[in-house]
Design an enzyme around this catalytic site. Structure first.
Site, PDB file in Angstrom:
ATOM      1  N   THR A   1      -8.570   6.697  -2.872  1.00 36.42           N
ATOM      2  CA  THR A   1      -9.905   6.213  -3.236  1.00 36.42           C
ATOM      3  C   THR A   1     -10.946   7.320  -3.127  1.00 36.42           C
ATOM      4  OG1 THR A   1     -10.096   5.326  -0.998  1.00 36.42           O
ATOM      5  CG2 THR A   1      -9.594   3.752  -2.763  1.00 36.42           C
TER       6      THR A   1
ATOM      7  N   LYS B   1       0.133  14.507   1.419  1.00 37.12           N
ATOM      8  CA  LYS B   1      -1.144  14.809   0.761  1.00 37.12           C
ATOM      9  C   LYS B   1      -1.290  16.310   0.490  1.00 37.12           C
ATOM     10  CE  LYS B   1      -3.619  10.783   2.731  1.00 37.12           C
ATOM     11  NZ  LYS B   1      -4.328  10.116   1.621  1.00 37.12           N
TER      12      LYS B   1
ATOM     13  N   LYS C   1     -14.480   8.199  -5.343  1.00 38.46           N
ATOM     14  CA  LYS C   1     -15.813   8.518  -4.803  1.00 38.46           C
ATOM     15  C   LYS C   1     -16.285   9.870  -5.336  1.00 38.46           C
ATOM     16  CE  LYS C   1     -14.167   6.511  -0.457  1.00 38.46           C
ATOM     17  NZ  LYS C   1     -13.557   6.917   0.847  1.00 38.46           N
TER      18      LYS C   1
ATOM     19  N   HIS D   1       0.791  -1.238   0.000  1.00 37.96           N
ATOM     20  CA  HIS D   1       0.000   0.000   0.000  1.00 37.96           C
ATOM     21  C   HIS D   1       0.816   1.276   0.000  1.00 37.96           C
ATOM     22  CE1 HIS D   1      -4.204  -1.346   0.530  1.00 37.96           C
ATOM     23  NE2 HIS D   1      -3.634  -2.430   1.037  1.00 37.96           N
TER      24      HIS D   1
ATOM     25  N   LYS E   1      -9.538  13.713   3.596  1.00 39.10           N
ATOM     26  CA  LYS E   1      -8.609  12.576   3.667  1.00 39.10           C
ATOM     27  C   LYS E   1      -7.792  12.756   4.930  1.00 39.10           C
ATOM     28  CE  LYS E   1      -7.123  13.977  -0.418  1.00 39.10           C
ATOM     29  NZ  LYS E   1      -7.196  12.713  -1.151  1.00 39.10           N
ATOM     30  N   ARG E   2      -7.016  11.732   5.309  1.00 40.73           N
ATOM     31  CA  ARG E   2      -6.148  11.902   6.464  1.00 40.73           C
ATOM     32  C   ARG E   2      -5.213  13.090   6.256  1.00 40.73           C
ATOM     33  NH1 ARG E   2      -5.602   7.980  10.363  1.00 40.73           N
ATOM     34  NH2 ARG E   2      -4.358   9.618  11.329  1.00 40.73           N
TER      35      ARG E   2
HETATM   36  C1  LIG Z   1     -12.316   7.021   1.221  1.00 41.61           C
HETATM   37  C2  LIG Z   1     -11.937   7.459   2.577  1.00 41.61           C
HETATM   38  C3  LIG Z   1     -10.604   7.744   2.877  1.00 41.61           C
HETATM   39  C4  LIG Z   1      -9.493   7.664   1.851  1.00 41.61           C
HETATM   40  O1  LIG Z   1      -9.293   8.940   1.275  1.00 41.61           O
HETATM   41  P1  LIG Z   1      -8.017   9.229   0.339  1.00 41.61           P
HETATM   42  O2  LIG Z   1      -8.278  10.595  -0.191  1.00 41.61           O
HETATM   43  O3  LIG Z   1      -8.016   8.206  -0.724  1.00 41.61           O
HETATM   44  O4  LIG Z   1      -6.832   9.177   1.229  1.00 41.61           O
HETATM   45  C5  LIG Z   1     -10.293   8.159   4.156  1.00 41.61           C
HETATM   46  N1  LIG Z   1     -11.245   8.288   5.107  1.00 41.61           N
HETATM   47  C6  LIG Z   1     -12.548   8.044   4.843  1.00 41.61           C
HETATM   48  C7  LIG Z   1     -13.548   8.229   5.926  1.00 41.61           C
HETATM   49  C8  LIG Z   1     -12.933   7.617   3.581  1.00 41.61           C
HETATM   50  O5  LIG Z   1     -14.224   7.343   3.349  1.00 41.61           O
END
Ligand SMILES: *Cc1c(COP(=O)(O)O)cnc(C)c1O
Length: 817
Positions: free
Chosen positions: A654, A552, A658, A357, A546-547
């Site tokens: 991911t 990022k 979405k 990952h 995101k985190r």
């Molecule tokens: C999809 C999702 C993530 C992943 O987000 P990235 O932008 O791909 O790092 C993190 N937290 C939650 C709650 C999510 O639904």
């Protein structure tokens, strides 16, 4: 299949109210009503759940065990109802009872057994596995406290314990009959058997009892129900009279505490390894229990024959966290089932597969030999032997430079046990999570392993389940899609391509945009309720959720906001399209720079949101406690999707998928799955900027990057950076944001300035933003591009990802129901 009986469900919910709370349904509060309804829904699921196992066993199906320290499931009630075949009737029953489904859903706590993308991927995979009809079990830990709840106090993140089980979980079933013993510590004695073979006996260990809690994973409209199995820990024979009598009271208490500690809390680190002993304990605890039950149930079904186990079991290792599974399976096969090393090894490698990952060095798990061998003496012995044989293979293959190869590839080296190496060597398949990421693995990070085992490597681009991320999160858009192209997209997202013909259709465009507007209104209400900020629904909703992580680059986003604010203040006469910047992010509790970035975002918000002179042209909103359930409100409302990681650092991402599926346009770098998103939708329907991964990797190598040059030569950027240290956003403490300023500019001893190339990419980012805002104002252009983003998201269904794993790695057959 029994016909669904509405009256019976109604009666059951009313009965549950009396049984659980000794009151009438009409007298319950939302939380109580949630429990009354959830218990009835669980009852709707249970027969299919039992039948799925029965059928799978009758048909002797192969079963995949998805081994993961994290499952970021979000809430279950709404999704379970949606996936049940009778979901329309169930919704009617709830309505007829005078209940409000969405209020009931809001009464359920999120199952926050994960940090971010990695855990959410596991959750999406389970949904897809069940929906596609494969037999699967997700195995993890039943953390007493899930991912912490984030409160924002005075602009700072405060972590609050997430006591998510305090009212019980109506969907879980305690399976005491499947409990397993897991052993820690002690030593290994070698016994010579009569037949000359060596037997290894583990002595002086501390035992923990592992007790599984199963929850159903409901497939969409197919009566298949898979399982998420999370393990709880209990001291074995707590306070046994025996110990007590011997005066070993202290020892008994210690072992009870140890058991409790194992499952106490999820480590809140994302993409970061901390090297804590308790973490290794957690790993071995859930892996040993999961491997033992998996082998047990296989052997039970196959008359004690263990030799064909790899034909019927697959273990997928979600990152290196579950890698002790390789050694644990060896241990079980040799010590419990008396296979020889070679027999056990062949089965083990054919059973295990590993998903990588990240390539970030700080995330690579390695354990000091001392710690590892003390905690897991028998497992360490096995790892040593795996390593010895591997090094032998390397010496055979690379006569001349074997030692150099061993230095780079050995499992045990320099006093450490390297889990990624064990995972690769002990698996028949190794995959990256996006095309770019897999290429970087093959060419750089895992080059030596790729050279040795090219046949093991493949790419499996991540995906998301459209059931949660469109059907559930965005019901209005889901209905619109179904009206246009039928409902097959729900289980076959490639169908959504058919929407493309509506991209130029004026009526479809205005419908699509009206739905986006409704979702923006819904989010605006959420923001007003939670933040007290009124946002303009005609403004751009620019979303970065995101985190919080330096790679990022949330910092780059907020620096751009600071730049825009300066522009508006300097040129109030200029036209400026209203822009709402929406952030959601949790920082690891010990990650100082990340936490200070949250404070900066909130300080910038405070100044800008309260400056009446800019007439609401910019609003900055930090949404507290970002989690799956809030993502379901935020993502459908997004216009811009911020995917701005330093190229090469984000393995896949991911949330990019979405957001695309929900009609947001990507502002992003050529990183992770963004590359594939752009390929699907066309570069003209996204806003791509910045350095390529090759350029980043090159610049990291030659160390010629000097961010100070940018600071000295770009006066607007310089001004923004100076505002970090002149009190502009923190008048009470002008030095507050100095560490962020320093991280960008100061090369202190070993430290690298601007490690993530924020200043290097900042101008290009500003231009991409400007371009995006310009296009946003052309409503026809935007509607067309937004529809095309939804229409071209088909590839990013986790159903597609799962089918690739099935075909190339797991080789499963579907259950016939
Ligand atoms: C999809 C999702 C993530 C992943 O987000 P990235 O932008 O791909 O790092 C993190 N937290 C939650 C709650 C999510 O639904």
């Amino acid at each position: 299949m029994q016909k669904f009986d509405k009256a019976m469900l109604k009666k059951e919910i009313e009965n549950n109210a009396r049984k659980l709370f000794r009151r009438e349904l009409t007298e319950l509060n939302e939380k109580e009503a949630f429990h009354a309804v959830a218990a009835a829904i669980q009852n709707q699921i249970i027969d299919d759940w039992i039948l799925t196992t029965k059928r799978a066993e009758e048909e002797d199906r192969k079963r995949v065990y998805y081994l993961s320290m994290e499952f970021l499931m979000g809430r279950a009630l709404g999704n379970n109802i949606l996936n049940l075949s009778a979901h329309e009737e169930i919704k009617e029953v709830i309505e007829e009872l005078g209940l409000n489904l969405s209020a009931l859903e809001d009464a359920e706590p999120d199952w926050a057994l994960g940090n971010g993308g990695l855990g959410r991927l596991a959750a999406c995979f389970l949904d897809s596995l069940a929906t596609l009809g494969y037999w699967a079990c997700g195995c993890g830990i039943r953390y007493k406290y899930g991912f912490f709840k984030q409160q924002i106090v005075d602009g700072y993140q405060k972590e609050v314990a997430d006591d998510w089980l305090k009212d019980g979980n109506p969907f879980e079933i305690r399976r005491a009959e499947l409990a397993k013993e897991v052993r820690f510590g002690g030593w290994v004695e070698t016994v010579q058997e009569a037949d000359g073979r060596l037997r290894f006996v583990h002595k002086g260990y501390q035992s923990v009892e592992a007790i599984p809690y199963d929850t159903p994973v409901v497939g969409y409209d197919n009566h298949i129900v898979d399982t998420l199995r999370v393990w709880d820990a209990k001291a074995k024979e707590t306070f046994s009279l025996d110990e007590f009598d011997k005066g070993n009271y202290q020892k008994a208490v210690e072992s009870a505490n140890m058991a409790r500690n194992i499952v106490e809390v999820l480590y809140p680190n994302d993409n970061h390894y901390a090297g804590k002993e308790l973490r290794l304990r957690q790993q071995y605890f859930f892996i040993s229990a999961s491997v033992q039950t998996a082998v047990d149930s296989y052997v039970k079904k196959h008359d004690g024959d263990v030799k064909h186990l790899a034909d019927k079991l697959a273990f997928q290792l979600n990152d290196t966290h579950p890698t002790v599974a390789v050694a644990e399976l060896m241990r079980v096969l040799m010590d419990d089932y008396h296979l020889t090393w070679d027999e056990a090894w062949e089965i083990t490698v054919n059973t295990c597969a590993y998903t990588n990952h990240t390539i970030m060095a700080e995330a690579l798990e390695k354990w000091p030999i001392e710690l590892f061998s003390k905690l897991l003496p028998r497992i360490y012995q096995i790892v040593e032997e795996i390593n010895r044989r591997f090094c032998e293979d390397v010496r055979k293959k690379y006569e001349g430079n074997a030692e150099a190869k061993i230095a780079k590839m050995a499992i045990i080296y320099d006093g450490q046990v390297k889990m990624a190496h064990l995972a690769i060597i002990g698996s028949h398949a190794v995959n990256g999570v996006a095309a770019l990421h897999t290429e970087i693995l093959k060419k750089q990070e895992l080059k030596d392993f790729y050279e040795m085992y090219p046949e093991k490597f493949s790419n499996k681009t991540n995906g998301i389940t459209q059931r949660r991320w469109l059907l559930h999160a965005n019901p209005e858009l889901a209905e619109w899609v179904t009206e246009k192209i039928g409902d097959r997209w729900i289980t076959d997202l490639s169908q959504i391509e058919k929407l493309a013909v509506y991209a130029e259709d004026k009526k479809a465009q205005s419908e699509f945009m009206a739905i986006k507007r409704h979702n923006k209104e819904r989010l605006a209400r959420y923001i007003f309720e939670h933040n007290g900020i009124k946002v303009n629904v005609d403004s751009v909703f620019d979303v970065m959720v995101k985190r919080l992580h330096e790679y990022k680059r949330q910092l780059m986003n907020i620096l751009h906001v600071m730049y825009l604010y300066n522009q508006i203040k300097d040129h109030p006469e200029r036209e400026f399209y209203p822009h709402t910047f929406i952030f959601g992010a949790k920082a690891a509790a010990g990650y100082k720079t990340a936490k200070l970035t949250i404070k900066l975002i909130n300080s910038v918000a405070e100044v800008i949101n309260n400056d009446a002179s800019i007439k609401d042209k910019i609003k900055v909103v930090f949404i507290e406690d970002y989690k799956v359930s809030s993502a379901e409100v935020i993502i459908p409302a997004a216009d811009f999707s911020e995917q701005i990681s330093t190229a090469s650092k984000e393995a896949s991402g991911t949330s990019n998928m979405k957001l695309m599926l929900n009609g947001a346009l990507t502002i992003g770098t050529m990183d992770g799955a963004n590359v594939e998103i752009v390929k699907e939708v066309g570069v003209e329907n996204a806003f791509i900027f910045g350095m390529s991964s090759d350029e980043v990797i090159e610049l990291e190598h030659n160390r010629s990057y000097k961010p100070m040059d940018i600071f000295n030569n770009d006066q607007e950027i310089r001004r923004v950076l100076m505002q970090l240290v002149n009190g502009f956003y923190s008048p009470e403490d002008p030095e507050l944001f100095r560490p962020l300023y320093d991280s960008l500019l100061n090369t202190k001893e070993s430290d690298v300035a601007d490690r993530y190339f924020i200043l290097k990419d900042l101008r290009a980012y500003m231009q991409a933003q400007e371009e995006a805002v310009k296009h946003f104002q052309d409503r026809e252009w935007w509607a067309r591009a937004a529809i095309l983003n939804t229409a071209h998201a088909g590839k990013f269904s986790s159903d597609r990802t799962i089918e690739e794993y099935v075909k190339d790695i797991w080789h499963l057959d579907k259950i016939e129901m």
